[in-house]
Design an enzyme around this catalytic site. Structure first.
Site: not given
Length: 129
Positions: A56, A58, A82-84
């Site tokens: 998912a 951001v 979570v992918k940054i």
């Protein structure tokens, strides 16, 4: 060998999951928008289809907003990753997120995706992709 689907099409994910060929799903806001559905709804649905990691990413561009999004997204399901993005603001967000161990436990994995470097941040320790 692990198989990760790069899609947000839940019907395709269900099809391949039924064949036993899905270890996880890498998706992003662009792929979700092509489905014409709400981002959070789609990601939560995918996490119910597959037990492995579901990315998912951001959408915020400022570190503070990325941090808030990441903290929210990891609450959606235990298999959320979570992918940054590896931007200057993304690095600022990663610095904060990795020090919040009293609130969140993250495992940082540096991987090459789509010809750019991105950090994958997982809610808990996970096996390498």
């Amino acid at each position: 060998m692990k198989f990760f689907l790069d899609t947000a099409n839940t019907e395709d994910i269900k099809h391949f999951a039924e064949l036993g060929l899905v270890d996880g799903v890498t998706t992003n806001p662009t792929l979700v928008s092509r489905e014409g559905r709400d981002f959070e709804t789609v990601i939560k649905e995918i996490t119910q289809i597959v037990s492995g990691p579901v990315s998912a990413e951001v959408t915020a561009t400022k570190a503070e907003e990325m941090i808030a999004q990441a903290r929210n997204e990891v609450k959606w399901a235990s298999n959320i990753v979570v992918k940054i993005p590896m931007t200057e603001e993304g690095l600022k967000a990663v610095k904060v997120l990795r020090t919040c161990l009293d609130t969140l436990t993250f495992d940082l994995i540096l991987v090459k995706l789509d010809q750019k470097q991105e950090f994958l941040i997982h809610e808990k320790l996970c096996t390498p992709l």
